[in-house]
Write a protein that holds these residues in place. Structure first.
Motif, PDB file in Angstrom:
ATOM      1  N   ILE A 544       4.291  20.292   3.216  1.00  0.00           N
ATOM      2  CA  ILE A 544       5.007  19.035   3.423  1.00  0.00           C
ATOM      3  C   ILE A 544       4.133  17.867   2.993  1.00  0.00           C
ATOM      4  CG2 ILE A 544       6.071  17.508   5.134  1.00  0.00           C
ATOM      5  CD1 ILE A 544       6.616  20.018   6.835  1.00  0.00           C
ATOM      6  N   PRO A 545       4.438  17.220   1.858  1.00  0.00           N
ATOM      7  CA  PRO A 545       3.787  15.940   1.566  1.00  0.00           C
ATOM      8  C   PRO A 545       4.459  14.832   2.371  1.00  0.00           C
ATOM      9  CG  PRO A 545       5.315  16.507  -0.186  1.00  0.00           C
ATOM     10  CD  PRO A 545       5.362  17.652   0.801  1.00  0.00           C
ATOM     11  N   TRP A 546       3.720  13.793   2.698  1.00  0.00           N
ATOM     12  CA  TRP A 546       4.270  12.665   3.449  1.00  0.00           C
ATOM     13  C   TRP A 546       3.361  11.464   3.223  1.00  0.00           C
ATOM     14  CZ3 TRP A 546       1.359  11.089   7.951  1.00  0.00           C
ATOM     15  CH2 TRP A 546       0.301  11.968   8.278  1.00  0.00           C
ATOM     16  N   THR A 547       3.845  10.292   3.558  1.00  0.00           N
ATOM     17  CA  THR A 547       3.085   9.068   3.327  1.00  0.00           C
ATOM     18  C   THR A 547       2.102   8.846   4.461  1.00  0.00           C
ATOM     19  OG1 THR A 547       5.030   8.146   2.237  1.00  0.00           O
ATOM     20  CG2 THR A 547       3.248   6.630   2.759  1.00  0.00           C
ATOM     21  N   GLY A 548       0.808   8.788   4.121  1.00  0.00           N
ATOM     22  CA  GLY A 548      -0.225   8.707   5.152  1.00  0.00           C
ATOM     23  C   GLY A 548      -0.798   7.329   5.375  1.00  0.00           C
ATOM     24  N   ILE A 549      -0.483   6.361   4.487  1.00  0.00           N
ATOM     25  CA  ILE A 549      -1.012   5.015   4.687  1.00  0.00           C
ATOM     26  C   ILE A 549       0.120   3.998   4.618  1.00  0.00           C
ATOM     27  CG2 ILE A 549      -3.175   5.718   3.578  1.00  0.00           C
ATOM     28  CD1 ILE A 549      -2.541   3.844   1.293  1.00  0.00           C
ATOM     29  N   GLN A 550      -0.169   2.821   5.114  1.00  0.00           N
ATOM     30  CA  GLN A 550       0.799   1.727   5.111  1.00  0.00           C
ATOM     31  C   GLN A 550       0.511   0.792   3.946  1.00  0.00           C
ATOM     32  OE1 GLN A 550       0.035  -1.922   7.325  1.00  0.00           O
ATOM     33  NE2 GLN A 550       1.759  -1.410   8.649  1.00  0.00           N
ATOM     34  N   VAL A 551       1.548   0.413   3.218  1.00  0.00           N
ATOM     35  CA  VAL A 551       1.415  -0.566   2.136  1.00  0.00           C
ATOM     36  C   VAL A 551       2.202  -1.814   2.505  1.00  0.00           C
ATOM     37  CG1 VAL A 551       1.888  -1.079  -0.288  1.00  0.00           C
ATOM     38  CG2 VAL A 551       1.070   1.187   0.365  1.00  0.00           C
ATOM     39  N   LEU A 552       1.548  -2.959   2.409  1.00  0.00           N
ATOM     40  CA  LEU A 552       2.202  -4.253   2.581  1.00  0.00           C
ATOM     41  C   LEU A 552       2.176  -4.987   1.251  1.00  0.00           C
ATOM     42  CD1 LEU A 552       0.657  -5.408   5.988  1.00  0.00           C
ATOM     43  CD2 LEU A 552       2.880  -4.314   5.610  1.00  0.00           C
ATOM     44  N   LYS A 553       3.188  -5.800   1.007  1.00  0.00           N
ATOM     45  CA  LYS A 553       3.211  -6.579  -0.219  1.00  0.00           C
ATOM     46  C   LYS A 553       2.081  -7.617  -0.224  1.00  0.00           C
ATOM     47  CE  LYS A 553       8.052  -5.970  -1.392  1.00  0.00           C
ATOM     48  NZ  LYS A 553       9.114  -6.525  -2.240  1.00  0.00           N
ATOM     49  N   HIS A 554       1.889  -8.253  -1.365  1.00  0.00           N
ATOM     50  CA  HIS A 554       0.805  -9.218  -1.501  1.00  0.00           C
ATOM     51  C   HIS A 554       0.895 -10.340  -0.474  1.00  0.00           C
ATOM     52  CE1 HIS A 554       0.497  -7.097  -5.316  1.00  0.00           C
ATOM     53  NE2 HIS A 554      -0.659  -7.687  -5.541  1.00  0.00           N
ATOM     54  N   ASP A 555       2.112 -10.701  -0.079  1.00  0.00           N
ATOM     55  CA  ASP A 555       2.275 -11.785   0.898  1.00  0.00           C
ATOM     56  C   ASP A 555       2.251 -11.285   2.336  1.00  0.00           C
ATOM     57  OD1 ASP A 555       4.688 -10.482   1.117  1.00  0.00           O
ATOM     58  OD2 ASP A 555       5.917 -12.190   0.511  1.00  0.00           O
ATOM     59  N   GLY A 556       1.943  -9.993   2.525  1.00  0.00           N
ATOM     60  CA  GLY A 556       1.871  -9.416   3.866  1.00  0.00           C
ATOM     61  C   GLY A 556       3.187  -8.920   4.404  1.00  0.00           C
ATOM     62  N   SER A 557       4.264  -9.057   3.643  1.00  0.00           N
ATOM     63  CA  SER A 557       5.576  -8.586   4.113  1.00  0.00           C
ATOM     64  C   SER A 557       5.725  -7.086   3.894  1.00  0.00           C
ATOM     65  CB  SER A 557       6.700  -9.343   3.401  1.00  0.00           C
ATOM     66  OG  SER A 557       6.680  -9.078   2.006  1.00  0.00           O
ATOM     67  N   ARG A 558       6.758  -6.529   4.466  1.00  0.00           N
ATOM     68  CA  ARG A 558       6.989  -5.086   4.449  1.00  0.00           C
ATOM     69  C   ARG A 558       7.398  -4.602   3.060  1.00  0.00           C
ATOM     70  NH1 ARG A 558      11.823  -3.186   8.031  1.00  0.00           N
ATOM     71  NH2 ARG A 558      12.777  -2.260   6.187  1.00  0.00           N
ATOM     72  N   HIS A 559       6.860  -3.455   2.674  1.00  0.00           N
ATOM     73  CA  HIS A 559       7.314  -2.784   1.451  1.00  0.00           C
ATOM     74  C   HIS A 559       8.211  -1.588   1.781  1.00  0.00           C
ATOM     75  CE1 HIS A 559       7.137  -1.209  -2.696  1.00  0.00           C
ATOM     76  NE2 HIS A 559       7.201  -0.041  -2.091  1.00  0.00           N
ATOM     77  N   GLN A 560       7.847  -0.851   2.843  1.00  0.00           N
ATOM     78  CA  GLN A 560       8.579   0.376   3.186  1.00  0.00           C
ATOM     79  C   GLN A 560      10.060   0.079   3.418  1.00  0.00           C
ATOM     80  OE1 GLN A 560       7.531   3.336   3.076  1.00  0.00           O
ATOM     81  NE2 GLN A 560       8.703   4.651   4.440  1.00  0.00           N
ATOM     82  N   GLY A 561      10.908   0.773   2.677  1.00  0.00           N
ATOM     83  CA  GLY A 561      12.344   0.590   2.803  1.00  0.00           C
ATOM     84  C   GLY A 561      12.875  -0.633   2.077  1.00  0.00           C
ATOM     85  N   VAL A 562      11.984  -1.471   1.555  1.00  0.00           N
ATOM     86  CA  VAL A 562      12.379  -2.675   0.817  1.00  0.00           C
ATOM     87  C   VAL A 562      12.198  -2.467  -0.671  1.00  0.00           C
ATOM     88  CG1 VAL A 562      11.918  -5.127   0.476  1.00  0.00           C
ATOM     89  CG2 VAL A 562      11.831  -4.159   2.780  1.00  0.00           C
ATOM     90  N   GLY A 563      10.987  -2.060  -1.062  1.00  0.00           N
ATOM     91  CA  GLY A 563      10.704  -1.804  -2.460  1.00  0.00           C
ATOM     92  C   GLY A 563      10.565  -3.073  -3.277  1.00  0.00           C
TER      93      GLY A 563
END
Length: 577
Positions: A544-563
């Protein structure tokens, strides 16, 4: 993120079933036949929920030498067999205590109202020790950013470091009126051996092949997987799984799954609750092949975008109606709960992938409505790969579309090819970069030719975990890409094509394009899933691969589920196809 036992007496079996020993076969004995499926009783389910919680608490947060050395993957099925049959909370507490004591000698399993035995500081204590997890290390692999270690500190420095007091452990709820009294900080002597030492020696299970055909293996796998995601999944605040409900559902299903292949679907349904585009199950039962068709969802219905040479009976623009006589709407309804996706776009891509997926060389029968409105049937061989088909009908990967207008497909080109083409690209009037999918190679160096100012990537954060159940996380930030400008700088007229297949590395690239306005972004929003993957392997051969780290956009806003959203949104239509 399949019960005959060779050489074990009936007395030994009874002893293991009652939880009166270490609950595992002595060395040299092997599991040769699988335990048949049967449903969990209400009490059995409560027992296994408590076991799953207790095992993972001890595994990840009790820093004893014995727990650190234990083979928890092998022990998970043994623990299931040891505790499932307990008939009451007091009996369950006894069985859990018996099972855990060899690995966690200072842990106490208590019933409601039962006071713990108050420990005393060992006379030879010189250090304290605790676990510090930088993400989930579980299965190290090349390039992994994750690691776990037990960290020591002199006993006199514990209070100043604000570490928990080993004499005042946390009380964690197990359910069914049970609690586990467990220190997350332990004492250690001058040789850094943890205290107290285990009196009862751990007996490890005999080595042997685990199989998903075995009921206890499946139940143990659920406990193992749930523990990883419950304590380490970095996007739980976004997807908000109901951890207790998901554990109960997965245990119930695993108990009655008839075989290893069916258990894949149980794991998929559990992963769907993560809403993680990286998360999926790989096993020997994978299909992995598709007919030579590229499908796309239009208003919730699958259409053929492109038909290869071996699928010319289904013209582009056709709508699929049935797959192997199953109506497409029913098939979609069946597949959707088994797909982990952070966005509807990625969900639609995965649905198109799975609709006609199967074993390579097998056949699939399709009913479709052609662009002229005619309904027809055809049988096609699964002779292609979804990713390959998704890029079919594109121009050559590096080509001049018309004088001065160049096309560069980052999903098919190599970095060396682009580097060689820089002199031509510098003279271009405009460039179309295609990132509809996943890049063949990482291209951070290409970005250096798109800007006269330094560039940085988005924020990549790894959870630093020292407490269970998502408490007390501190985020450690990984070094970002730092990209200095390089000559030549390519023309400012640039377009970046993208769609919902653009995931992970593609989103890192496009995130920089978005943040620094390096060109127009045309197409659909990306998958909304970025971050280094992690890898969970389970007994029975499930990966099972899965996402192990959190990514935030350059302005600190959410990327997950937004793209990454296009500056010019372009969606396929039935008429356009």
């Amino acid at each position: 993120m399949r019960f005959r036992i060779s050489g074990i007496t009936s007395a030994a079996l009874l002893s293991m079933a009652l939880g009166l020993s270490a609950q595992v076969p002595p060395k040299g004995l092997s599991m040769t036949v699988s335990e048949a499926p049967r449903p969990l009783s209400e009490q059995g389910l409560r027992n296994l929920v408590a076991f799953s919680r207790a095992m993972n608490y001890v595994r990840y947060f009790h820093p004893s030498d014995e727990a650190a050395k234990a083979d928890w993957e092998a022990l998970s099925a043994a623990g299931v067999r040891a505790v499932e049959g307990a008939g009451s909370p007091p009996e369950l507490a006894q069985r859990l205590q018996t099972f855990l004591t060899p690995y966690a000698p200072s842990v106490q399993v208590l019933t409601t109202g039962q006071p713990p035995s108050v420990p005393i500081q060992p006379a030879d204590a010189a250090y304290v020790i605790r676990w510090e997890h930088f993400g989930w290390e579980g299965h190290p692999f090349p390039g992994s950013v994750y690691h776990s270690e037990r960290v020591y500190a002199p006993l006199a420095e514990r209070a100043a470091k604000e570490w928990a007091d080993p004499l005042s452990p946390s009380t964690l709820e197990l359910g069914d009126d049970l609690r586990i009294w467990m220190p997350s900080v332990c004492f250690a002597d001058a040789a850094k051996t943890t205290l107290p030492r285990a009196v009862q020696k751990a007996v490890l299970p005999a080595s042997g092949v685990s199989t998903g055909d075995d009921r206890a293996t499946r139940l143990g796998d659920v406990a193992l997987a749930w523990g990883v995601f419950r304590h380490f999944y970095p996007y739980a605040d976004v997807s908000r799984p109901d951890w207790d409900a998901e554990l109960g559902r997965a245990l119930d299903a695993a108990a009655t799954d008839p075989d290893a292949a069916t258990f894949v679907h149980t794991l998929k349904r559990f992963l769907a609750s993560l809403k993680d585009g990286h998360a999926r199950v790989y096993s020997e039962f994978d299909g992995g092949a598709t007919p030579s068709l590229a499908l796309v969802m239009v208003d919730g219905r699958p259409f053929v975008r492109y038909a290869g040479a071996s699928a010319q009976t289904v013209p582009a623009g056709s709508e699929l109606l049935t797959v192997d006589k199953e109506p497409v709407a029913a098939r979609v309804a069946r597949l959707r709960p088994e797909i982990s996706a952070a966005s509807e776009g990625w969900m639609n891509f995965r649905l198109c992938e799975d609709l006609v997926d199967g074993k390579e060389g097998s056949s699939v029968r399709l009913t479709f409505r052609s662009p002229k409105g005619t309904v027809a049937e055809t049988t096609l061989k699964r002779d292609s790969n979804t990713w390959v088909m998704s890029m079919a009908s594109r121009p050559d990967s590096l080509t001049e579309l018309r004088p001065g207008i160049w096309y560069v497909d980052l999903c098919r080109s190599r970095a060396s090819e682009i580097e060689s083409a820089l002199p031509k690209l510098t003279l271009a009037k405009g460039i179309v970069f295609d990132l509809r999918g996943y890049p063949r190679e990482d291209f951070p160096q290409l970005l250096q030719h798109l800007s006269k100012q330094p560039l940085e990537s988005a924020r990549w954060n790894v959870p630093q975990v020292t407490q269970p159940d998502g408490r007390g996380w501190i985020w450690g930030t990984l070094p970002p890409w730092k990209l200095e400008p390089q000559a030549p700088v390519l023309p400012r007229k640039r377009v970046f094509l993208t769609n919902s297949m653009a995931i992970s590395a593609s989103e890192s690239f496009l995130g920089i394009v978005e943040a620094y306005h390096l060109g127009e972004i045309v197409g659909d929003p990306t998958a909304g899933t970025n971050g280094n993957t992690n890898r969970l392997g389970l007994p029975g051969g499930y990966k099972i691969p899965w996402t192990g780290i959190q990514v935030l956009k350059h302005d600190g806003s959410r990327h997950q589920g937004v793209g990454i959203h296009p500056t010019l949104e372009v969606k396929p239509t039935a008429k356009g196809l």
